[in-house]
Design a protein around this motif. Structure first.
Motif, mmCIF file in Angstrom:
data_model
loop_
_atom_site.group_PDB
_atom_site.id
_atom_site.type_symbol
_atom_site.label_atom_id
_atom_site.label_comp_id
_atom_site.label_asym_id
_atom_site.label_seq_id
_atom_site.Cartn_x
_atom_site.Cartn_y
_atom_site.Cartn_z
ATOM 1 N N PRO A 15 14.480 -14.232 2.607
ATOM 2 C CA PRO A 15 13.549 -15.358 2.421
ATOM 3 C C PRO A 15 12.139 -14.879 2.095
ATOM 4 O O PRO A 15 11.211 -15.030 2.891
ATOM 5 C CB PRO A 15 13.619 -16.068 3.778
ATOM 6 N N ILE A 16 11.960 -14.324 0.914
ATOM 7 C CA ILE A 16 10.685 -13.668 0.609
ATOM 8 C C ILE A 16 9.535 -14.663 0.466
ATOM 9 O O ILE A 16 8.379 -14.310 0.721
ATOM 10 C CB ILE A 16 10.784 -12.777 -0.648
ATOM 11 N N THR A 17 9.812 -15.903 0.067
ATOM 12 C CA THR A 17 8.735 -16.898 -0.014
ATOM 13 C C THR A 17 8.110 -17.096 1.364
ATOM 14 O O THR A 17 6.886 -17.038 1.529
ATOM 15 C CB THR A 17 9.250 -18.241 -0.553
ATOM 16 N N ALA A 18 8.949 -17.293 2.352
ATOM 17 C CA ALA A 18 8.453 -17.502 3.716
ATOM 18 C C ALA A 18 7.827 -16.229 4.293
ATOM 19 O O ALA A 18 6.815 -16.295 5.003
ATOM 20 C CB ALA A 18 9.595 -17.980 4.608
ATOM 21 N N LEU A 19 8.429 -15.069 3.994
ATOM 22 C CA LEU A 19 7.884 -13.810 4.504
ATOM 23 C C LEU A 19 6.474 -13.556 3.971
ATOM 24 O O LEU A 19 5.569 -13.158 4.716
ATOM 25 C CB LEU A 19 8.806 -12.651 4.117
ATOM 26 N N LEU A 20 6.285 -13.795 2.678
ATOM 27 C CA LEU A 20 4.965 -13.591 2.088
ATOM 28 C C LEU A 20 3.966 -14.611 2.615
ATOM 29 O O LEU A 20 2.798 -14.284 2.856
ATOM 30 C CB LEU A 20 5.052 -13.660 0.565
ATOM 31 N N ARG A 149 3.615 -7.151 -5.446
ATOM 32 C CA ARG A 149 4.934 -6.978 -4.842
ATOM 33 C C ARG A 149 6.007 -7.773 -5.601
ATOM 34 O O ARG A 149 7.125 -7.279 -5.812
ATOM 35 C CB ARG A 149 4.909 -7.373 -3.360
ATOM 36 N N ILE A 150 5.690 -8.977 -6.015
ATOM 37 C CA ILE A 150 6.651 -9.729 -6.838
ATOM 38 C C ILE A 150 6.835 -9.033 -8.179
ATOM 39 O O ILE A 150 7.952 -8.964 -8.720
ATOM 40 C CB ILE A 150 6.193 -11.184 -7.017
ATOM 41 N N GLY A 151 5.759 -8.477 -8.731
ATOM 42 C CA GLY A 151 5.898 -7.678 -9.944
ATOM 43 C C GLY A 151 6.831 -6.500 -9.736
ATOM 44 O O GLY A 151 7.686 -6.201 -10.587
ATOM 45 N N ASN A 152 6.683 -5.812 -8.610
ATOM 46 C CA ASN A 152 7.572 -4.686 -8.305
ATOM 47 C C ASN A 152 9.030 -5.129 -8.236
ATOM 48 O O ASN A 152 9.933 -4.382 -8.627
ATOM 49 C CB ASN A 152 7.189 -4.066 -6.952
ATOM 50 N N VAL A 153 9.270 -6.317 -7.711
ATOM 51 C CA VAL A 153 10.636 -6.840 -7.598
ATOM 52 C C VAL A 153 11.289 -6.949 -8.975
ATOM 53 O O VAL A 153 12.471 -6.644 -9.141
ATOM 54 C CB VAL A 153 10.624 -8.227 -6.908
ATOM 55 N N VAL A 260 9.346 -6.389 -1.630
ATOM 56 C CA VAL A 260 8.530 -7.303 -0.819
ATOM 57 C C VAL A 260 8.528 -6.869 0.636
ATOM 58 O O VAL A 260 7.485 -6.828 1.296
ATOM 59 C CB VAL A 260 9.044 -8.753 -0.944
ATOM 60 N N THR A 261 9.679 -6.505 1.139
ATOM 61 C CA THR A 261 9.807 -6.279 2.577
ATOM 62 C C THR A 261 9.387 -4.878 3.018
ATOM 63 O O THR A 261 8.938 -4.694 4.153
ATOM 64 C CB THR A 261 11.248 -6.538 3.019
ATOM 65 N N ASP A 262 9.513 -3.872 2.150
ATOM 66 C CA ASP A 262 9.177 -2.496 2.535
ATOM 67 C C ASP A 262 7.694 -2.367 2.877
ATOM 68 O O ASP A 262 6.830 -2.640 2.041
ATOM 69 C CB ASP A 262 9.508 -1.518 1.405
ATOM 70 N N GLU A 263 7.408 -1.961 4.082
ATOM 71 C CA GLU A 263 6.042 -1.675 4.534
ATOM 72 C C GLU A 263 5.083 -2.855 4.315
ATOM 73 O O GLU A 263 3.890 -2.661 4.096
ATOM 74 C CB GLU A 263 5.483 -0.429 3.846
ATOM 75 N N LEU A 264 5.620 -4.069 4.364
ATOM 76 C CA LEU A 264 4.759 -5.237 4.233
ATOM 77 C C LEU A 264 3.756 -5.245 5.385
ATOM 78 O O LEU A 264 4.129 -5.054 6.539
ATOM 79 C CB LEU A 264 5.598 -6.519 4.253
ATOM 80 N N ALA A 265 2.480 -5.436 5.056
ATOM 81 C CA ALA A 265 1.363 -5.416 6.008
ATOM 82 C C ALA A 265 0.978 -4.002 6.433
ATOM 83 O O ALA A 265 0.085 -3.830 7.260
ATOM 84 C CB ALA A 265 1.654 -6.268 7.234
#
Length: 456
Positions: A15-20, A149-153, A260-265
Motif C-alpha cells: 500500500p505505497i499510497t498510504a505508506l507515503l 521514489r515513485i520515479g525509482n519504482v 518506496v519502502t527501502d529505507e523510507l524516512a
C-alpha cells in the motif's frame, strides 16, 4: 469482436499510497542529517536562480499573459517579475521559468528535475500563508522524496515509453510538499496523493519547445490544487498509486515497489540531487565537458578537421538534433553543445541563445561533429577525439562530468551560477541579498521576506 479486458497486473502490491502519506504527514521536522539539510538549501537555491534567470524569457511573457486572463488574485510572486498572481498560477509560471533554461537540478538515477514541480508549488503556497523557511525546507525534502521514489519504482520503463518523468511524477511530489505545508493529516495526505495521481503531465515529444518547461509548471499547479482539494474533503482512491488500474501499473511495466519502502524516512533522495554547470539536457554534459577539456589542452576550432564522439544511444535519442533552429532546440543538440564547449569553453544560457545557435562560425564547427552510438559506454560518459587538420588525434574520455554526484559543483560554483542568472534580472545587490537569505532559509520566520527580494 469481444475485447480482452484482462490486462496483466500485480494484485499484491504494497500500500505505497498510504505508506507515503503517513511518511509525509508524520515525519518529524528536520528529521535528517546535516548533509541532507545542506543539500535541501542547495536545491532550493539552485532552483530559485534558474526561475529568476528565465523571468524575462518569451515563454514567461506568454505564461504570465495567459494566467492574467483569469483575473487572478495577488496571492504570490512571479519570481524575477513585478506581477503577483494567484498561488496556483504562480506555481505554474515559476515551474515553467525554473526549467526554461534547462539549467535546473537533476536526480540522476531517474533524470527527474525534482525542484521544479515541488519548490514551485511549495513556495507559492508558503508565500500565501506566510510560512517559515523551516516549513518550506521540510516540505521540499519530503515532496522530492515522494516524486523521486515513485520515479525509482518506474524508471526507465516509464521514461522509455515517452513520458517526461519530471512532470509525470512531479505532481505527486508537489502534492506531498503542499500537504505537508498545510499540515494535512495522514488520511487527507492520502487523498492529496490520490488526486494528484490522476494528473500526470508531460510527453518527451515536446522536448525543444516551450511545452517542455510547461511540464514541471503544470505538475506544480496540479499538485498544489490536489492538496487544496484534499484539505476541503475532496476524495480519491486510497490505492491510487499501486492498484492494478492505478498510476504506476498503468504508466509502467516496471513496478519496483521496494524503491518506496527501502529505507523510507532514513535515506532521502534529495541527497542524490545534482546541479547543472551547462544549460541543456543532462546527457550532453559529458560531451561538453570533454570539449571544454580539449580547449584546455590548446585545441582551437580552426585547427579541427572533425570531432568524433562515441556515446550511449540515449544521447542521440534525446539530443540528436543536427541542425537546431533556435536556442530551445540547441539545448537538445549534442552537436551544438560540443561546438560551444570547444569554441567558448562554457555552455551557459548565453551559448544557447538563438543568435549563437544560428551563428555561421558555430554552425560550421557543429557540422564537423560526428557522433556514433556505442552502448558499451555508459549514458553518463563519453569518448571524444579531436582530429586536427595536421593529422593529430587528441582524445578525452569523461566518466563523470562536472556537476555529477562524483564531481559535484561546490557551493562557490553554485553561487557563481546563481549570480550569472539573477544579477542580469534583479541586479548584483539583490542577487547577493537573495543568496544570503537562501543559505539561511531554515532560520527565516516568513518566506515573504525572501519573495519580496525576488521581485524587481
Amino acid at each position: 469482436m469481444a475485447r480482452n479486458t484482462q490486462v496483466p497486473a500485480d494484485t499484491s502490491a504494497p500500500p505505497i499510497t498510504a505508506l507515503l502519506a503517513r511518511f509525509v504527514a508524520q515525519h518529524p521536522t528536520r528529521g535528517w542529517s546535516d548533509a541532507v539539510e545542506h543539500e535541501a538549501h542547495r536545491t532550493f537555491y539552485n532552483w530559485l536562480g534558474c526561475a529568476i534567470g528565465a523571468a524575462q524569457h518569451e515563454a514567461a511573457d506568454a505564461a504570465v499573459a495567459a494566467v492574467q486572463l483569469l483575473q487572478p488574485a495577488a496571492q504570490a510572486s512571479v519570481l524575477g517579475r513585478s506581477e503577483r498572481v494567484d498561488m496556483a498560477s504562480a506555481a505554474l509560471v515559476n515551474g515553467i521559468t525554473s526549467h526554461t533554461f534547462d539549467f535546473d537540478d537533476t536526480h540522476l538515477k531517474t533524470i527527474i528535475h525534482p525542484a521544479g514541480p515541488v519548490a514551485s508549488a511549495v513556495l507559492a503556497l508558503a508565500e500565501q500563508r506566510g510560512s517559515s523557511g523551516r516549513d518550506v525546507l521540510d516540505a521540499l525534502v519530503l515532496g522530492i522524496d515522494v516524486a523521486c521514489r515513485i520515479g525509482n519504482v518506474m524508471y526507465p520503463d516509464h521514461y522509455d515509453r515517452g513520458w517526461h518523468i519530471t512532470g509525470s511524477t512531479g505532481m505527486l511530489g508537489a502534492a506531498a510538499g503542499c500537504a505537508r505545508l498545510l499540515q494535512l493529516n495522514e488520511q487527507q495526505t492520502t487523498m492529496a496523493l490520490g488526486i494528484a495521481a490522476s494528473q500526470p503531465v508531460g510527453l518527451r515529444e515536446q522536448f525543444g519547445t516551450m511545452t517542455k518547461p510547461f511540464h514541471p509548471g503544470g505538475a506544480a499547479r496540479a499538485g498544489l490544487m490536489s492538496a487544496l482539494l484534499a484539505s476541503q474533503g475532496f476524495t480519491a482512491s486510497p490505492r491510487a498509486l499501486e492498484a492494478p488500474r492505478g498510476f504506476v501499473q498503468v504508466a509502467s511495466d516496471k513496478r519496483a515497489w521496494h524503491e518506496v519502502t527501502d529505507e523510507l524516512a532514513q535515506r532521502f533522495e534529495i541527497s542524490f540531487n545534482s546541479y547543472k554547470p551547462f544549460a541543456c539536457g543532462i546527457v550532453i554534459h559529458p560531451s561538453i565537458d570533454a570539449c571544454v577539456q580539449l580547449r584546455d589542452k590548446g585545441v582551437r576550432p580552426e585547427q579541427v578537421e572533425r570531432i568524433e564522439l562515441r556515446v550511449h544511444s540515449l544521447v542521440l535519442e534525446l539530443t540528436g538534433k543536427k541542425e537546431p533552429k533556435d536556442g530551445l532546440q540547441g539545448k537538445f543538440s549534442v552537436y551544438h553543445g560540443c561546438a560551444v564547449g570547444l569554441m567558448f569553453g562554457r555552455a551557459a544560457e548565453e551559448e544557447f541563445s538563438d543568435a549563437v545557435v544560428t551563428h555561421p562560425d558555430v554552425v560550421a564547427l557543429r557540422n564537423r561533429v560526428q557522433a556514433t552510438v556505442d552502448d558499451s559506454i555508459d549514458e553518463a560518459a563519453v569518448h571524444v577525439v579531436a582530429v586536427l587538420r595536421d593529422g593529430q588525434r587528441i582524445e578525452v574520455r569523461v566518466e563523470h562530468a562536472i556537476g555529477s554526484l562524483q564531481n559535484p559543483l561546490t557551493d562557490a560554483q553554485l553561487e557563481a551560477k546563481f549570480g550569472s542568472l539573477v544579477a542580469p534580472v534583479l541586479g548584483e545587490v539583490k542577487a547577493r541579498a537573495i543568496t544570503a537569505a537562501c543559505w539561511t532559509l531554515a532560520a527565516q520566520p516568513d518566506v515573504r521576506t525572501l519573495t519580496a527580494l525576488c521581485r524587481p
